[in-house]
Motif scaffolding. Structure first.
Motif: not given
Length: 624
Positions: A594, A596, A606, A604
């Motif tokens: 998770n 980022c 994960t 952007n």
């Protein structure tokens, strides 16, 4: 064959066509191969004809069911199914009425054309003699599928006795010799079966698809058992260590020894001042001189300017080649040696039952499984997704391996894993600082990587996608030069998916790690390859290999390279090359799923999203 073997047979006629699935009823993909071969032939104006010798019940593990029972009416197939076993044959009665006769009479009585399209022979024994007699009687099928004994070496010509009471099977080489004499070409193999096509059909329709028809190119023995001798007189087993068809029996290596243990020793052992030892020492010194000292990032006690010098050199090396040798990590040499020793014992010396005792439904194996390697995933850390593996906490069974062996294995692997994860954190910090010192704009994209280094509550060793993999390489058929004088890699050219990889391996010389000389190259066929070497034995200040993986390369906008690398065999024929097994410890460093990521493009996502996107891209490229 004597007529008694074929006392029962049945005739079957149906409108059918080859099914496109690889396995509809076949065992190892034969359905798909048969379909592919006939798709390359011109369409037949008349129904095609097949014969299945050893048909069982006509469906179970059948190589002809998909031809005779397809729902596709575009092509018609007729055929004769033959089965000697009474119980199996009784199941055929539900499909058609039987005819009692010998094989020649069956084929003649049912007007099987001499130029029938396809025959499948699988009788677990006299397959060779059936094909031999078929040719002698004048039949010339376009395509032949025939079973061979998969445990026999590819260079062995073995023909079982001509007896229905003998169940030996014949070797692939024996069948190839027979087929070649009769004008047939080998075009494919599965684990148990070989496919032959008439020479003229091969030249007209398959030559462009199957370029190399040598046994070496088309088959590799994966269920064979080989013996080899050590210099001290010890006899060792390699390959399958259980009876393949009598699976409750293991092959006991201790019962194969010819020389008593008290008398073993190499009678021509060199003295300790042998010149080769000095050559190894000189080589190790050169490797150590080229390694980058990262001690300033692994300890709080360092001189002014030491970190700047370290990260600049590390950045320059990774920018140029994507690979670097490092030392000064603070890792104990004894920890490294113990881990290599326990990994070697587990991968190469322990019985196969020991490795199998660690497997769960998650299968703690890498997603790829190169020939001649035994890959075992990390035994420590939390479970979670990884680019190629899932972690497991299942250790070898002490009742199978022994309590002392298991305890040493757990301790040595665990100590090494925890220590190397700390080293990886320091390496990542040095790399990221080196990148941002040269391009401050990359500080934002690299935050996700630097974060684990600065978060004391979340050490890298607990990262879901960081995993330690034990790799074992052994001499095998890929060490033998094929018909065109080249050997296939043990691990094909690739780049790693994660952030970085930290490697340590021993001096086993049956395999060699290589990197592409040009870090920007994406073409393994036209790359120049350079060996990546480490000292023969990890010293008190061990040296490691660090290579950049895809995620770090992309986040740095290519400032540091994710370079193609591979593992290749070293040939048996070179007297200077030792055939010793190689053991490798590979720490694949990843991020939290998770976490980022902000790519240099501003996008952007994960880490898990990036990882899946990267793997999908690689999969797509492989299919092109």
């Amino acid at each position: 064959m004597t007529p008694a073997v074929f006392e029962d047979a049945m005739v079957w006629s149906s409108t059918a066509a080859p099914n496109s699935a690889r396995n509809r009823t076949s065992q190892h993909g034969e359905d798909g191969i048969i379909g592919r071969i006939f798709s390359l032939f011109p369409q037949s104006p008349t129904p095609r004809f097949c014969v299945d010798v050893g048909a069982w019940d006509g469906k179970h593990l059948s190589n002809t069911y998909s031809l005779l029972c397809s729902e596709d009416p575009s092509m018609k197939w007729k055929g004769v199914l033959i089965e000697a076993d009474r119980e199996r044959f009784d199941e055929l009665r539900a499909l058609h009425s039987p005819i009692n006769s010998s094989l020649p009479k069956i084929l003649q009585r049912n007007s099987v054309p001499k130029d029938l399209d396809f025959i499948s022979i699988d009788v677990d024994g006299t397959d060779y003699w059936l094909l031999h007699d078929l040719f002698d009687a004048g039949w010339r099928p376009k395509v032949v599928l025939i079973e061979f004994n998969p445990t026999m070496p590819i260079d062995l010509v073995y023909i079982q006795p001509r007896s229905d009471r003998v169940r030996h099977g014949s070797s692939l080489s024996a069948l190839v010799e027979l087929a070649n004499k009769k004008g047939y070409t080998l075009v494919e193999t599965t684990l148990f079966n070989a496919f032959f096509v008439m020479n003229e059909l091969y030249e007209d329709h398959l030559a462009d698809e199957v370029h190399d028809t040598s046994i070496e190119a088309l088959h590799e023995v994966t269920t064979g058992t080989e013996l080899y001798q050590l210099y001290d007189g010890t006899v060792k087993l390699h390959g399958c260590k259980r009876m393949l068809w009598h699976r409750s029996y293991a092959i006991d290596e201790t019962k194969l020894q010819m020389v008593p243990s008290s008398e073993r020793g190499f009678p021509f052992a060199p003295s300790s001042n042998d010149e080769s030892i000095h050559q190894d020492d000189s080589r190790d010194e050169q490797i150590r001189a080229s390694a980058i000292n990262i001690a300033s990032y692994c300890t709080d006690d360092f001189e002014d300017g030491a970190r700047e010098k370290c990260r600049a050199k590390l950045y320059e090396t990774l920018m140029t080649s994507g690979f670097a040798l490092i030392r000064g990590t603070g890792m104990s040499g004894s920890t490294c040696r113990d881990c290599l020793r326990s990994a070697k014992s587990f991968l190469h010396e322990a019985d196969e039952a020991v490795r199998r005792s660690t497997l769960t439904k998650d299968r703690a194996r890498r997603g790829y499984s190169p020939i001649c390697t035994e890959n075992f995933a990390s035994l420590v850390g939390k479970k979670g997704p990884n680019d190629l593996v899932k972690k497991t906490n299942v250790w070898p069974d002490a009742t199978v391996w022994g309590e002392k062996e298991v305890e040493f294995f757990k301790t040595s692997i665990g100590d090494y894993y925890c220590g190397l994860c700390k080293v990886a954190e320091s390496v990542l910090q040095a790399i990221c600082e080196g990148i941002t010192a040269n391009d401050p704009k990359l500080k934002k994209p690299l935050e996700a990587i630097v974060k684990p280094c600065n978060d004391s509550n979340k050490p890298l060793s607990e990262s879901h996608t960081s995993i330690l993999t034990l790799l074992g390489y052994q001499p095998g058929t890929r060490h033998k030069r094929g018909s065109k004088g080249f050997m296939k890699p043990l691990v094909a050219a690739h780049t790693d998916v994660g952030v970085i990889t930290v490697l340590l391996f021993d001096s086993g010389e049956c395999a060699s790690l290589q990197r592409a000389e040009d870090a920007s190259s994406a073409d393994p066929e036209n790359s120049t390859w350079l060996d990546v070497d480490l000292p023969s034995i990890p010293a008190d200040d061990p040296i490691f290999v660090v290579n950049v993986a895809d995620c770090l390369s992309e986040l740095s906008a290519g400032a540091v390279r994710s370079t193609l690398h591979r593992v290749v065999p070293r040939p048996f024929g070179d007297s200077k090359i030792c055939r010793a097994v190689r053991t490798c410890l590979a720490l694949f460093v990843g991020l939290e799923p998770n976490d980022c990521l902000t790519l240099p493009s501003g996008e952007n996502m994960t880490y898990e999203e990036w990882r899946k996107k990267r793997i999908a891209k690689a999969t797509s490229a492989m299919k092109e």
